[in-house]
Enzyme design. Sequence first.
Site, PDB file in Angstrom:
ATOM      1  N   GLU A  43       0.853  -1.194   0.000  1.00 49.03           N
ATOM      2  CA  GLU A  43       0.000   0.000   0.000  1.00 49.03           C
ATOM      3  C   GLU A  43       0.887   1.242   0.000  1.00 49.03           C
ATOM      4  O   GLU A  43       1.612   1.494   0.961  1.00 49.03           O
ATOM      5  CB  GLU A  43      -0.887  -0.023   1.259  1.00 49.03           C
ATOM      6  CG  GLU A  43      -1.721   1.234   1.439  1.00 49.03           C
ATOM      7  CD  GLU A  43      -2.447   1.270   2.786  1.00 49.03           C
ATOM      8  OE1 GLU A  43      -2.660   0.212   3.416  1.00 49.03           O
ATOM      9  OE2 GLU A  43      -2.777   2.386   3.230  1.00 49.03           O
ATOM     10  N   ARG A  47       0.411  10.138   0.907  1.00 49.60           N
ATOM     11  CA  ARG A  47       0.861  11.173   1.843  1.00 49.60           C
ATOM     12  C   ARG A  47       2.000  11.999   1.287  1.00 49.60           C
ATOM     13  O   ARG A  47       2.381  13.002   1.866  1.00 49.60           O
ATOM     14  CB  ARG A  47       1.375  10.509   3.119  1.00 49.60           C
ATOM     15  CG  ARG A  47       0.310   9.827   3.906  1.00 49.60           C
ATOM     16  CD  ARG A  47       0.884   9.509   5.254  1.00 49.60           C
ATOM     17  NE  ARG A  47       0.264   8.339   5.816  1.00 49.60           N
ATOM     18  CZ  ARG A  47       0.693   7.758   6.914  1.00 49.60           C
ATOM     19  NH1 ARG A  47       1.749   8.239   7.537  1.00 49.60           N
ATOM     20  NH2 ARG A  47       0.079   6.723   7.386  1.00 49.60           N
ATOM     21  N   THR A  71      -4.539   6.065   1.986  1.00 46.67           N
ATOM     22  CA  THR A  71      -4.949   7.450   2.295  1.00 46.67           C
ATOM     23  C   THR A  71      -5.844   8.024   1.186  1.00 46.67           C
ATOM     24  O   THR A  71      -5.757   9.203   0.853  1.00 46.67           O
ATOM     25  CB  THR A  71      -3.718   8.372   2.531  1.00 46.67           C
ATOM     26  OG1 THR A  71      -2.631   7.600   3.056  1.00 46.67           O
ATOM     27  CG2 THR A  71      -4.036   9.446   3.546  1.00 46.67           C
ATOM     28  N   LYS A 131     -10.896  -2.289   6.905  1.00 48.32           N
ATOM     29  CA  LYS A 131      -9.658  -1.984   7.631  1.00 48.32           C
ATOM     30  C   LYS A 131     -10.075  -1.496   9.017  1.00 48.32           C
ATOM     31  O   LYS A 131     -10.900  -0.573   9.116  1.00 48.32           O
ATOM     32  CB  LYS A 131      -8.922  -0.887   6.854  1.00 48.32           C
ATOM     33  CG  LYS A 131      -7.816  -0.188   7.608  1.00 48.32           C
ATOM     34  CD  LYS A 131      -7.081   0.763   6.671  1.00 48.32           C
ATOM     35  CE  LYS A 131      -6.130   1.657   7.449  1.00 48.32           C
ATOM     36  NZ  LYS A 131      -5.146   2.306   6.568  1.00 48.32           N
TER      37      LYS A 131
HETATM   38  O1  ELE Z   1      -2.341   6.970   5.815  1.00 50.22           O
HETATM   39  C1  ELE Z   1      -3.211   6.128   5.863  1.00 50.22           C
HETATM   40  O2  ELE Z   1      -4.232   6.148   5.192  1.00 50.22           O
HETATM   41  C2  ELE Z   1      -3.034   4.968   6.698  1.00 50.22           C
HETATM   42  O3  ELE Z   1      -3.382   3.915   6.242  1.00 50.22           O
HETATM   43  C3  ELE Z   1      -2.442   5.070   7.996  1.00 50.22           C
HETATM   44  C4  ELE Z   1      -1.665   3.805   8.282  1.00 50.22           C
HETATM   45  O4  ELE Z   1      -2.534   2.720   8.276  1.00 50.22           O
HETATM   46  C5  ELE Z   1      -0.943   3.868   9.527  1.00 50.22           C
HETATM   47  O5  ELE Z   1      -0.202   5.044   9.576  1.00 50.22           O
HETATM   48  C6  ELE Z   1      -0.022   2.706   9.720  1.00 50.22           C
HETATM   49  O6  ELE Z   1       0.335   2.801  11.017  1.00 50.22           O
HETATM   50  P1  ELE Z   1       1.628   2.228  11.717  1.00 50.22           P
HETATM   51  O7  ELE Z   1       1.870   0.847  11.212  1.00 50.22           O
HETATM   52  O8  ELE Z   1       1.222   2.285  13.142  1.00 50.22           O
HETATM   53  O9  ELE Z   1       2.724   3.180  11.408  1.00 50.22           O
END
Ligand code: ELE
Length: 210
Positions: A43, A47, A71, A131
């Site tokens: 994925e 961002r 995102t 999700k």
């Molecule tokens: O930007 C998005 O749409 C996301 O999907 C956010 C991510 O799922 C998380 O940032 C993953 O989180 P961590 O594994 O805790 O770093």
Amino acid sequence: MSAGQLEQILRASPVMPVIALDRLDQALPLAEALLQGGISTLEVTLRTPVALEAIRLISRTFPKVHVGAGTVTTPEALRRVEDAGAAFAVSPGLTDPLVTAAAQGAIPLLPGVMTPSEVMRAVDAGFRFLKLFPAEQAGGLAMLKALAGPFRELHFCPTGGITPASAPTYLSQPNVICVGGSWLTPKASLDAGDWKVIIDLARQASALAH
Ligand SMILES: O=C(O)C(=O)C[C@H](O)[C@H](O)COP(=O)(O)O
């Protein structure tokens, strides 16, 4: 929207790396490293400014990789990632405009939920793969166990706060199809072009049982 297509994509790897790419030249070596480590679903989050081009590049170069876009929060973003060649889209939540756009679009959407009412809304809109985001903050494992009661037919990809240590327990839950996490692609390793670290992390992650 095709649930069967999404199921196949989500079942392909136990861990879905959540990626934020700063530079376009990182895209292909990263996809190759993940693939070498046995991870074929990834994925790329919208961002960073290079995300769309990275999706385009990876999908053209590695037909075996299921490259998704993360995102994705608006219909416009969904159209753009579809044009770029994304195989699926991931959203941190779900809105009415996104439901409509997903129904009209050609690629499946994995929408984010964190409460029972949000789950019910997503089910009403036809989604069966969700999700759980942010997973740890939403209640983590205990939340997934509780959701398995009323929502037996659903499959979750918990994401947010999951670590290599907690991933196996999440994956042992019957309603967890895969987990998402950013730990496979540490920024320092990406910046240094240290693909060996990423191959090793991917190997460990792909060896986890679904
Ligand atoms: O930007 C998005 O749409 C996301 O999907 C956010 C991510 O799922 C998380 O940032 C993953 O989180 P961590 O594994 O805790 O770093």
